[in-house]
Enzyme design. Structure first.
Site, PDB file in Angstrom:
ATOM      1  N   ASN A  21      -1.154  18.840 -21.825  1.00  0.00           N
ATOM      2  CA  ASN A  21      -0.422  19.364 -22.847  1.00  0.00           C
ATOM      3  C   ASN A  21       1.163  18.989 -22.945  1.00  0.00           C
ATOM      4  OD1 ASN A  21       0.559  20.492 -25.405  1.00  0.00           O
ATOM      5  ND2 ASN A  21      -0.034  22.435 -24.484  1.00  0.00           N
ATOM      6  N   TRP A  22       1.682  18.008 -23.350  1.00  0.00           N
ATOM      7  CA  TRP A  22       3.040  17.765 -23.190  1.00  0.00           C
ATOM      8  C   TRP A  22       4.023  18.713 -24.080  1.00  0.00           C
ATOM      9  CZ3 TRP A  22       3.685  11.547 -23.294  1.00  0.00           C
ATOM     10  CH2 TRP A  22       2.738  11.301 -22.506  1.00  0.00           C
ATOM     11  N   LYS A  23       3.391  19.015 -25.033  1.00  0.00           N
ATOM     12  CA  LYS A  23       4.273  20.130 -25.928  1.00  0.00           C
ATOM     13  C   LYS A  23       5.389  19.327 -26.502  1.00  0.00           C
ATOM     14  CE  LYS A  23       2.796  24.101 -23.081  1.00  0.00           C
ATOM     15  NZ  LYS A  23       3.064  25.318 -22.635  1.00  0.00           N
TER      16      LYS A  23
ATOM     17  N   HIS B 206      -3.432  26.834 -29.813  1.00  0.00           N
ATOM     18  CA  HIS B 206      -2.610  27.134 -28.628  1.00  0.00           C
ATOM     19  C   HIS B 206      -1.875  28.336 -28.902  1.00  0.00           C
ATOM     20  CE1 HIS B 206       0.316  26.936 -25.559  1.00  0.00           C
ATOM     21  NE2 HIS B 206      -0.372  26.089 -24.883  1.00  0.00           N
TER      22      HIS B 206
ATOM     23  N   GLU C  79       1.079  29.178 -28.386  1.00  0.00           N
ATOM     24  CA  GLU C  79       2.476  29.035 -29.063  1.00  0.00           C
ATOM     25  C   GLU C  79       2.308  28.831 -30.467  1.00  0.00           C
ATOM     26  OE1 GLU C  79       3.522  25.840 -26.354  1.00  0.00           O
ATOM     27  OE2 GLU C  79       3.526  27.403 -24.719  1.00  0.00           O
TER      28      GLU C  79
ATOM     29  N   GLU D  38      -6.219  30.522 -22.050  1.00  0.00           N
ATOM     30  CA  GLU D  38      -4.961  30.594 -21.426  1.00  0.00           C
ATOM     31  C   GLU D  38      -4.537  31.836 -21.620  1.00  0.00           C
ATOM     32  OE1 GLU D  38      -3.403  26.202 -21.552  1.00  0.00           O
ATOM     33  OE2 GLU D  38      -3.027  27.103 -23.468  1.00  0.00           O
TER      34      GLU D  38
ATOM     35  N   GLY E 188       3.518  28.824 -18.647  1.00  0.00           N
ATOM     36  CA  GLY E 188       5.118  28.505 -18.332  1.00  0.00           C
ATOM     37  C   GLY E 188       5.591  29.729 -17.507  1.00  0.00           C
TER      38      GLY E 188
ATOM     39  N   SER F  35       0.154  28.047 -15.912  1.00  0.00           N
ATOM     40  CA  SER F  35       0.807  27.603 -14.617  1.00  0.00           C
ATOM     41  C   SER F  35      -0.200  27.143 -13.465  1.00  0.00           C
ATOM     42  CB  SER F  35       1.392  28.861 -13.882  1.00  0.00           C
ATOM     43  OG  SER F  35       2.330  29.550 -14.871  1.00  0.00           O
TER      44      SER F  35
ATOM     45  N   GLY G  44       0.431  22.261 -18.839  1.00  0.00           N
ATOM     46  CA  GLY G  44       1.653  22.139 -19.541  1.00  0.00           C
ATOM     47  C   GLY G  44       2.654  21.416 -18.657  1.00  0.00           C
ATOM     48  N   GLY G  45       3.386  22.214 -17.919  1.00  0.00           N
ATOM     49  CA  GLY G  45       4.720  21.843 -17.259  1.00  0.00           C
ATOM     50  C   GLY G  45       4.080  20.722 -16.197  1.00  0.00           C
TER      51      GLY G  45
HETATM   52  P1  PGA Z   1       1.779  25.566 -18.302  1.00  0.00           P
HETATM   53  O1  PGA Z   1       1.253  25.426 -19.915  1.00  0.00           O
HETATM   54  O2  PGA Z   1       0.808  24.844 -17.728  1.00  0.00           O
HETATM   55  O3  PGA Z   1       3.048  25.186 -18.524  1.00  0.00           O
HETATM   56  O4  PGA Z   1       1.694  27.124 -17.827  1.00  0.00           O
HETATM   57  C1  PGA Z   1      -0.149  25.400 -20.308  1.00  0.00           C
HETATM   58  C2  PGA Z   1      -0.351  25.375 -21.608  1.00  0.00           C
HETATM   59  O5  PGA Z   1       0.318  26.336 -22.171  1.00  0.00           O
HETATM   60  O6  PGA Z   1      -1.396  24.719 -22.215  1.00  0.00           O
END
Ligand code: PGA
Length: 251
Positions: free
Chosen positions: A9-11, A96, A98, A167, A173, A213, A234-235
């Site tokens: 997930n590149w966001k 998600h 966010e 999640e 993050g 994470s 994500g990251g």
């Molecule tokens: P993260 O994000 O791996 O950076 O914690 C995961 C996500 O929000 O899908």
């Protein structure tokens, strides 16, 4: 049997040029070392067509990070499920944390998005998860159950196309990962909730991903749990090497 999946997930990261470069790098690492799971990259809307052009769909599938709850029309700035599908994308992340947290997305809206995604032939990666306060006050199982139940007006056939991503919001993050046992407990709980509604076969075939994470160092232990079928990353998906390191947890 259900699929193991690692989805990036590149966001809201990477310019178009950087995104194409990253997609190319992931694709070529997978050419050299075939994945033992399904690999997906979910990228910003602006990148979908260009990233689609550089991916080998046998090696990496493409997804979007969201889509509109409206079919089409006067919704300036929105991107519909049909538009996403027309780029060659197969998946779409919905719900998600966010989106829930910063854009006020709730159950009703997410059901509308999910239905449109399915009608347009996209497979939703539907995210659920509790915030820290709910983890601490012990309500997390009920919270997540409610988020999954938001989809329970779908037919069994439609529900069987959904990938669930658990999640925990406090782990996204933050560098704070759920323990493998916490992930397993929640995934087993989600599978039971699905089984009670749709039966054992659909529950057993439902891929449930962990997100928050996830890194090459912790992925093998988390993915090693019986009800964890991969990760939403994500990251660590923003560097081809670390994304590949997580994919290799299934080797
Ligand atoms: P993260 O994000 O791996 O950076 O914690 C995961 C996500 O929000 O899908």
């Amino acid at each position: 049997m259900r699929k193991n999946i690692v989805a990036g997930n590149w966001k809201m990261n990477t310019t178009l040029e950087e995104g194409v470069e990253l997609a190319n790098a992931v694709n070529s690492l997978l050419e050299d070392h075939k994945a033992n799971c399904e690999v997906i990259v979910c990228v910003p809307f602006t990148h979908l067509t260009s990233v689609h052009a550089v991916l080998n769909p046998e090696l990496v599938k493409l997804g979007a990070e969201d889509c509109s709850a409206h079919d089409k029309g006067a919704y300036t700035g929105e991107v519909s499920a049909a538009m996403v599908k027309s780029t060659g994308a197969e998946y779409v992340i919905l719900g998600h944390s966010e989106r829930r947290q910063y854009f006020g997305e709730g159950n009703e809206l997410l059901l509308a998005k999910t239905k449109l995604a399915l009608e347009n032939g996209l497979k939703p990666i539907f995210c659920v998860g509790e915030v820290l306060e709910q983890r601490e006050d012990g309500s997390y199982n009920d919270v997540v159950k409610g988020q999954v139940e938001a989809l329970f007006s779908l037919s069994a056939e439609d529900f069987s196309k959904i990938v669930i991503a658990y999640e925990p919001v406090w782990a996204i993050g933050t560098g704070k990962t759920a323990t493998a046992d916490q992930a397993q407990d929640m995934h087993a709980h989600i599978r039971k909730v699905v089984e009670e509604k749709y039966g054992k076969e659909i529950a057993d075939n439902c891929s449930i991903l962990y997100g928050g994470s996830c890194k090459p160092a912790n992925a093998p232990e988390i993915f090693g749990k019986p009800d964890v079928d991969g990760g939403l990353i994500g990251g660590a998906a923003l560097k081809a090497d670390s994304f590949m390191g997580i994919i290799e947890a299934f080797d």
